[in-house]
Structure formats: C-alpha cells, structure tokens
Design a protein around this motif. Sequence first.
Motif, short mmCIF file in Angstrom:
data_model
loop_
_atom_site.label_atom_id
_atom_site.label_comp_id
_atom_site.label_asym_id
_atom_site.label_seq_id
_atom_site.Cartn_x
_atom_site.Cartn_y
_atom_site.Cartn_z
N ALA A 58 0.82 -1.22 0.00
CA ALA A 58 0.00 0.00 0.00
C ALA A 58 0.85 1.27 0.00
N TYR A 59 2.07 1.19 0.56
CA TYR A 59 2.89 2.38 0.71
C TYR A 59 3.63 2.77 -0.57
N MET A 60 3.69 1.88 -1.54
CA MET A 60 4.45 2.14 -2.76
C MET A 60 3.61 2.97 -3.73
N GLY A 61 4.15 4.07 -4.22
CA GLY A 61 3.42 4.96 -5.12
C GLY A 61 3.27 4.38 -6.51
N PHE A 62 2.25 4.84 -7.23
CA PHE A 62 1.98 4.32 -8.57
C PHE A 62 3.14 4.54 -9.54
N PRO A 63 3.78 5.73 -9.56
CA PRO A 63 4.89 5.92 -10.50
C PRO A 63 5.98 4.86 -10.35
N LYS A 64 6.32 4.53 -9.11
CA LYS A 64 7.36 3.52 -8.88
C LYS A 64 6.93 2.15 -9.38
N ILE A 65 5.66 1.81 -9.14
CA ILE A 65 5.15 0.52 -9.60
C ILE A 65 5.18 0.46 -11.12
N TYR A 66 4.75 1.55 -11.77
CA TYR A 66 4.75 1.60 -13.22
C TYR A 66 6.17 1.44 -13.78
N ILE A 67 7.13 2.15 -13.20
CA ILE A 67 8.50 2.11 -13.68
C ILE A 67 9.10 0.71 -13.53
N VAL A 68 8.90 0.10 -12.36
CA VAL A 68 9.41 -1.25 -12.13
C VAL A 68 8.78 -2.24 -13.11
N VAL A 78 10.89 -9.03 -22.81
CA VAL A 78 10.70 -9.10 -24.26
C VAL A 78 12.03 -9.10 -25.00
N SER A 79 13.08 -8.59 -24.37
CA SER A 79 14.38 -8.55 -25.02
C SER A 79 14.96 -9.95 -25.20
N ARG A 80 14.39 -10.92 -24.49
CA ARG A 80 14.90 -12.29 -24.59
C ARG A 80 14.38 -13.01 -25.83
N GLY A 81 13.36 -12.44 -26.49
CA GLY A 81 12.90 -13.02 -27.75
C GLY A 81 11.61 -13.82 -27.65
N LEU A 82 11.09 -14.18 -28.82
CA LEU A 82 9.80 -14.86 -28.92
C LEU A 82 9.81 -16.25 -28.29
N LYS A 103 17.03 1.39 -33.68
CA LYS A 103 17.50 1.73 -32.35
C LYS A 103 16.54 1.20 -31.29
N LYS A 104 16.69 -0.05 -30.89
CA LYS A 104 15.77 -0.67 -29.96
C LYS A 104 15.78 0.01 -28.59
N ILE A 105 16.95 0.36 -28.12
CA ILE A 105 17.06 0.97 -26.79
C ILE A 105 16.30 2.29 -26.74
N ILE A 106 16.49 3.10 -27.80
CA ILE A 106 15.80 4.38 -27.86
C ILE A 106 14.29 4.18 -27.87
N PHE A 107 13.85 3.20 -28.66
CA PHE A 107 12.42 2.90 -28.73
C PHE A 107 11.88 2.52 -27.37
N HIS A 108 12.59 1.62 -26.68
CA HIS A 108 12.12 1.17 -25.36
C HIS A 108 12.06 2.32 -24.36
N VAL A 109 13.08 3.17 -24.38
CA VAL A 109 13.11 4.29 -23.44
C VAL A 109 11.97 5.26 -23.71
N VAL A 110 11.76 5.59 -24.99
CA VAL A 110 10.71 6.55 -25.36
C VAL A 110 9.32 5.98 -25.09
N VAL A 119 7.48 -1.62 -16.15
CA VAL A 119 7.97 -1.39 -17.51
C VAL A 119 9.39 -1.92 -17.68
N ILE A 120 10.25 -1.72 -16.68
CA ILE A 120 11.62 -2.24 -16.74
C ILE A 120 11.61 -3.76 -16.85
N PHE A 121 10.72 -4.39 -16.06
CA PHE A 121 10.61 -5.85 -16.10
C PHE A 121 10.19 -6.34 -17.47
#
Length: 367
Positions: A119-129, A138-142, A304-311, A131-133
């Motif tokens: 309950a104490y964890m804010g939404f932005p942090k949950i979203y960021i974690v 997906v970088s590991r492939g199909l 540029k996959k990295i740029i795409f993922h970041v954006v 998306v990183i996951f």
Amino acid sequence: MEGNGSKKIFITPVELAVLLIAITIGIESTSLPNTINKLAKQDAWIATALGALYPLYVVIIAIFFSKRFPDDNILTLSKKYFGKYLSTFLNVIFALGFLTYLPGVISSGAIIFKTYVIAYMGFPKIYIVTVIFIIFAVSRGLKVLGRVSIINFFIILFILVTSLAILRKGSYLNVLPIFGSGIKNIIKASFITSYTYAGIEFIFLLYPHLQDKSKLKKSALGTVAFIAFFYTWIVFVSMYYMGTDIVAKSIWPFFTATEAIQLEVINSFRFIFIFLWMIVTLVDIAALYYFNFDLAGQIINIDKKIIFHVVVGGLIVLVANKYYSDRLLRASITEKTSLFSTAYNFVYITIIFLFSVIKKGDSSEKA
C-alpha cells in the motif's frame, strides 16, 4: 526482432496457443462480471460466451490466410492490397489500438498490487518497475516468451481448477431466471464482452512463425475454446456466488468470490490468488508489449531498440500515471478505446479477407 529482417524464428502449436492465451487473459478479466452485470444481470455469463464469436471469427480468417498466404502476416497482406502509403496508415491505426491497451493493463495491475500487497508504494514507482521488467522480458525473444507463457498457462489452469470449489458456496438461484434480462440486453452485453478478447488478433503475426501450418486450425480453435470457457466461467461463478446486486458493488468480483475457497493449511487463499494473478498480469503485459514492438518494428523499421524502449516505456509510464491511476477515468478511457479498436480491427481484417477472396488469382498465393 523477427519482423526486421533477422532470421525467422519458428514456434510450435503449443507455443502459439499459450502466447495467445497470455496476451488475451489478463487482470482486467477479474472485473468483467461487474462490467457485464450492468446490462445482462444474471445472464452475464451467456453474454460473455456469445462475445467469443469475435475471436472465433478472427481465428477462422487466420486459418484461411495461413493456407493461402503461409508466410505473409496481416501487415504484408495489407501492403499487398492497399499499396505502401495507404497500408502504412491502416497498419499504424491497427498498431495504435493495441498500444492503448498497455497503460490500462499496467494500471489495473498496479492498483490491485497497491491495494492488496504494498500500500505504501506509489503508482509511478510501480509503473517504472513494471515497464523495466517487461522490457527485459521481451528482449529475450519470442521463444523465451513462449516458454514463459507455458508456465503462465499452468497458473491460469490452476486458478480455473481451484475456483471450482466456489460452487460449494453461493446459490443457483443467483443465475436464474436464464434469459431473464432479455435477449436484447444479452446481445448488447455480448458486443461489450467482445473487446475482452482483444489480443487474439496477434494470431495474424504469429501464424507465419508456425512451422507446420496444418496444425494451426486445431491449435487456434482449441485456444479460443479455452479462453472463452475461462472468461465465461469467471463471470458465471462470480454471479453464482454473489448474485447481481453484490457483483454490481464489487470492483473485482472474481477476487471476492475466491473467499469461498478454503484450505486447511492456508488461512487466506485470496492472497495466493492475487499473487498468481500478478504473475499472469506481468506475462500478459510482456506479451502485449512484445507484439506492440514487433508491430512498430515492421511498420517503421526500428533500428535503435534501446531508444524505442526508453521513449515508449517512458510514455506508457506518463500516460498510465496521469490518466489511468483513477479507476473511474481508466474505465471510461478503456471502454472507449477498446470498443473503437475492436470495431476497427473487425473491419480491417474483414476488408483484407474480402480482397484476398476477390483477388485469389494472385500468383504469390499458395495453391
């Protein structure tokens, strides 16, 4: 990514099935009984079953395409019939429809996670974690995503089997009288449920990766049957346990219904259910993100996959945090975007199918 000129990766019929299940079944299905209850009441489960006509239609068209165009996905078929510029425009709309699902799915998972786990964890942090996951996943492939989806399938199967215990509680009177809400309301509700099956359209990207196309029919139809049964079951058992009045007041009726599951060695089975659903949700988001990236890569040739993922990852976090953190606003946005996307996909798929029938003399087609 396979869509950008790299070596083609083949998948098995099982992997195709579990990938479609992963991308179609997500956390938002737990609130489905509440959504359908507004129109169909105790007949909501019937409306959900009727809504499965949409994914059935999609896979029948996919089976047809796989026989006539075994190596062409729907994007290349669009280019074949509409030319470079019009097809690009149509394909972009097709892709954007799926992209709009991501913030909603991520937000739904975050809200449940915050409500029941941290309950104490804010939404932005949950979203960021989150998306990183999913970017890492997906970088590991199909093929890796397919193997993870197999585990995901067994989790969904476990949820389905254990939820049979809910039948020991509740009452059959809660789902009576059958057709009591009226045929008109059931049909209207079935149109709403059709977008619940969104994601099944990715079969048009997957079937070219199936090495033995002759097994697509059995795999795809079996997948639709499983997904339709799962969704129908969730709605039915929620109605059976709680009745229409309580379902209407519950945000996630299926979670509430799991209170009826009692095991001697476990005090609260609901916590286990939520934990398992979080895994299902992460796999769902990863699959959805993967195919969105695949679509984008084939339409605009991403190097540029990295740029795409970041954006894209950053945009998803910003949109989810600003517009989807509020449950009512999220529901309103999701309903509008999902209905538009499903309607567009239906028309888009149908038109390409009609063109393929009219121009069946194309020399590139398989006899």
